[in-house]
Design an enzyme around this catalytic site. Structure first.
Site, PDB file in Angstrom:
ATOM      1  N   ARG A  79       4.863  41.419  19.592  1.00 20.81           N
ATOM      2  CA  ARG A  79       3.941  41.399  18.447  1.00 20.81           C
ATOM      3  C   ARG A  79       4.333  40.299  17.466  1.00 20.81           C
ATOM      4  O   ARG A  79       3.500  39.603  16.904  1.00 20.81           O
ATOM      5  CB  ARG A  79       3.907  42.773  17.741  1.00 20.81           C
ATOM      6  CG  ARG A  79       3.188  42.687  16.411  1.00 20.81           C
ATOM      7  CD  ARG A  79       2.808  44.015  15.754  1.00 20.81           C
ATOM      8  NE  ARG A  79       3.628  45.166  16.025  1.00 20.81           N
ATOM      9  CZ  ARG A  79       4.828  45.403  15.497  1.00 20.81           C
ATOM     10  NH1 ARG A  79       5.364  44.567  14.618  1.00 20.81           N
ATOM     11  NH2 ARG A  79       5.494  46.498  15.812  1.00 20.81           N
ATOM     12  N   TYR A  82     -21.810  35.765   8.193  1.00 25.44           N
ATOM     13  CA  TYR A  82     -21.897  36.716   9.304  1.00 25.44           C
ATOM     14  C   TYR A  82     -21.922  38.169   8.788  1.00 25.44           C
ATOM     15  O   TYR A  82     -21.115  38.543   7.934  1.00 25.44           O
ATOM     16  CB  TYR A  82     -20.712  36.481  10.267  1.00 25.44           C
ATOM     17  CG  TYR A  82     -20.583  37.551  11.315  1.00 25.44           C
ATOM     18  CD1 TYR A  82     -21.662  37.860  12.150  1.00 25.44           C
ATOM     19  CD2 TYR A  82     -19.411  38.273  11.461  1.00 25.44           C
ATOM     20  CE1 TYR A  82     -21.559  38.861  13.103  1.00 25.44           C
ATOM     21  CE2 TYR A  82     -19.293  39.268  12.422  1.00 25.44           C
ATOM     22  CZ  TYR A  82     -20.377  39.563  13.230  1.00 25.44           C
ATOM     23  OH  TYR A  82     -20.277  40.563  14.159  1.00 25.44           O
ATOM     24  N   ASP A  94     -14.660  29.278   6.841  1.00 26.63           N
ATOM     25  CA  ASP A  94     -14.905  29.790   8.193  1.00 26.63           C
ATOM     26  C   ASP A  94     -15.626  28.677   8.956  1.00 26.63           C
ATOM     27  O   ASP A  94     -16.783  28.363   8.670  1.00 26.63           O
ATOM     28  CB  ASP A  94     -15.746  31.073   8.118  1.00 26.63           C
ATOM     29  CG  ASP A  94     -15.981  31.704   9.484  1.00 26.63           C
ATOM     30  OD1 ASP A  94     -15.989  30.965  10.486  1.00 26.63           O
ATOM     31  OD2 ASP A  94     -16.179  32.937   9.554  1.00 26.63           O
ATOM     32  N   LYS A 128     -16.010  32.425  19.972  1.00 29.26           N
ATOM     33  CA  LYS A 128     -17.189  31.548  20.049  1.00 29.26           C
ATOM     34  C   LYS A 128     -16.827  30.237  20.768  1.00 29.26           C
ATOM     35  O   LYS A 128     -16.367  30.264  21.873  1.00 29.26           O
ATOM     36  CB  LYS A 128     -17.738  31.300  18.651  1.00 29.26           C
ATOM     37  CG  LYS A 128     -17.801  32.574  17.793  1.00 29.26           C
ATOM     38  CD  LYS A 128     -18.729  33.622  18.390  1.00 29.26           C
ATOM     39  CE  LYS A 128     -18.806  34.822  17.482  1.00 29.26           C
ATOM     40  NZ  LYS A 128     -18.630  36.095  18.139  1.00 29.26           N
TER      41      LYS A 128
HETATM   42  O1  P1T Z   1     -16.613  38.781  16.443  1.00 28.03           O
HETATM   43  P1  P1T Z   1     -15.288  38.311  15.857  1.00 28.03           P
HETATM   44  O2  P1T Z   1     -14.454  37.546  16.815  1.00 28.03           O
HETATM   45  O3  P1T Z   1     -14.549  39.416  15.169  1.00 28.03           O
HETATM   46  O4  P1T Z   1     -15.663  37.220  14.728  1.00 28.03           O
HETATM   47  C1  P1T Z   1     -16.320  37.520  13.538  1.00 28.03           C
HETATM   48  C2  P1T Z   1     -17.049  36.316  13.034  1.00 28.03           C
HETATM   49  C3  P1T Z   1     -16.494  35.568  12.016  1.00 28.03           C
HETATM   50  N1  P1T Z   1     -17.103  34.467  11.523  1.00 28.03           N
HETATM   51  C4  P1T Z   1     -18.283  34.044  12.017  1.00 28.03           C
HETATM   52  C5  P1T Z   1     -18.939  32.839  11.436  1.00 28.03           C
HETATM   53  C6  P1T Z   1     -18.893  34.744  13.062  1.00 28.03           C
HETATM   54  O5  P1T Z   1     -20.058  34.286  13.537  1.00 28.03           O
HETATM   55  C7  P1T Z   1     -18.268  35.909  13.593  1.00 28.03           C
HETATM   56  C8  P1T Z   1     -18.882  36.698  14.691  1.00 28.03           C
HETATM   57  N2  P1T Z   1     -20.247  36.462  14.887  1.00 28.03           N
HETATM   58  C9  P1T Z   1     -21.050  37.072  15.817  1.00 28.03           C
HETATM   59  C10 P1T Z   1     -20.595  37.989  16.686  1.00 28.03           C
HETATM   60  C11 P1T Z   1     -22.450  36.638  15.811  1.00 28.03           C
HETATM   61  O6  P1T Z   1     -23.198  36.911  16.772  1.00 28.03           O
HETATM   62  O7  P1T Z   1     -22.851  35.999  14.835  1.00 28.03           O
END
Ligand code: P1T
Length: 386
Positions: A50, A103, A176, A201
């Site tokens: 961890r 988001y 972000d 992504k």
């Molecule tokens: O899904 P996760 O890996 O926890 O990420 C969150 C997140 C954070 N910042 C942005 C700009 C994001 O688009 C996302 C996750 N977004 C999607 C799942 C979506 O479909 O927009």
């Protein structure tokens, strides 16, 4: 080294020492713990997985290099990375200025967890308007949280201008950068203190790993976030680290193709009689086209579209596509399409969505790296049914 060289080599230099095997890709270290030869002698600095894991460390080094950062930290999801940052930096009573369009899951974390349960205050502000940001600052403002371009409306914030507002006041600026990936935008070089990614992504790019990352330069901030990565424990697993290391090697090539395809599709859609509006930072019709050219090296693969007509028409369109999967998420090699108001941003209060312009008929497209003519043909056919 330039981007694609770093994305392939950094963190994965072959080990030629006696007993090592010279692997050209980082090994997958699944061991949860690491034996030491004496109580005070952890082997290679590794104690417990961890806290530090060799596969995750290789990825963290690569992520840092790609964002032109000193440090990278990898987490179990984008939201786990966000949680670690908030826990590391804030306490009850602190105030955060946040881009209003971001988001839905991030908004839910801010409003329903950190605000309602832990007394941290969030002001949702149109950060594309510097005057509005200045007016929102209080003596309790500790953090500015910017998404640029935003999810789903592709609104931009001038990152250098935000930094000029935040820095003199000792406010930390986080960007972000999920939508652009480090290939098209490097917020740290524009004055941000921290960059955050959902590696689920573009960075991983193959829709087979949920993860998140934070990249930064400041030693003290790094220690705070690293402490929370270990203390709260939201780490990226070794296997996911391995997958992201594998995916990231083609990030530059993929981003070029995403952006090339998206540019063609945006132009096609903008000319189509059934289309009311296309929002894509690479179109001259985007209200911040000049800013996009200034602070980004490309326009990415995300766009938002409004068709003429009603929700039945929008639903019919997204359901009649053959190559675009009707699905949440973005940034993978396959094209995805969705209705934010009913899917990714359903947790945002309807009143806020309406104020921002996220109508029920808004369509978000994540353009993949398939053949552009095939994608356009698919869109053309589906539009015939609307
Ligand atoms: O899904 P996760 O890996 O926890 O990420 C969150 C997140 C954070 N910042 C942005 C700009 C994001 O688009 C996302 C996750 N977004 C999607 C799942 C979506 O479909 O927009």
């Amino acid at each position: 080294m330039k981007f694609s060289t770093k994305s392939i080599h950094t963190g994965e230099e072959p080990d030629f020492r006696e007993g090592a095997s010279g692997d050209v890709v980082a090994a997958l270290h699944l061991s949860t713990t690491f034996a030491r030869s004496a109580v005070d002698r952890p082997t290679g600095g590794y104690e417990y997985s961890r806290s530090l894991n060799p596969t995750r460390k290789a990825l963290e080094q690569k992520l840092a290099a790609l964002e032109k950062a000193c440090y990278g930290l990898a987490f179990a999801s984008g939201l786990a990375a966000e949680t670690a940052v908030l826990l590391a930096l804030l306490k009850t009573g602190d105030h955060v200025i946040v881009t209003d369009d971001l988001y839905g899951g991030t908004q839910r974390l801010f409003r329903k967890v950190f605000e309602s349960r832990y007394g941290i205050r969030f002001s949702f502000v149109d950060t594309s308007q510097p005057e509005k940001v200045k007016a929102a600052i209080t003596d309790k403002t500790r953090l500015m949280w910017v998404e640029s371009p935003t999810n789903p409306l592709l609104k931009l914030t001038d990152i250098a201008e935000m930094s000029a507002i935040a820095r003199p006041k000792g406010i930390i600026l986080l960007v972000d950068n999920t939508f652009m990936s480090p290939y098209f935008q490097n917020p740290l070089t524009l004055g941000a203190d921290m960059v955050l990614h959902s590696t689920s992504k573009y960075i991983n790019g193959h829709s087979d790993s949920i993860g998140g990352a934070v990249m930064l330069n400041d030693d003290a901030l790094f220690e705070q976030v690293q402490f929370m990565q270990n203390a709260a424990g939201g780490i990226l697993s070794p296997f996911d680290s391995y997958l992201v290391l594998r995916g990231i090697k083609t990030l530059g090539m993929r981003m070029e193709k995403h952006a090339g395809n998206a540019g063609k599709i945006a132009e096609f859609l903008e000319k189509h009689p059934k289309v009311k509006k296309v929002i894509y930072p690479g179109l001259t019709s985007h209200p911040q086209y000049a800013l996009a050219q200034k602070q980004m090296n490309g326009f990415g693969g995300m766009m938002a579209v409004e068709l003429h007509g009603n929700l039945t028409g929008a639903e019919g369109f997204v359901q009649n596509l053959q190559l675009f999967a009707l699905a949440e998420s973005l940034g993978g090699v396959e094209s995805l399409i969705e209705l934010p108001a009913l899917m990714t941003h359903a947790s945002v209060p309807a009143e806020d969505r309406n104020k921002l312009g996220i109508s029920d008929t808004l369509i978000r497209i994540s353009v993949g790296v398939e053949n552009a003519d095939d994608l356009i043909g698919d869109i053309e056919n589906a539009l015939k049914t609307v």
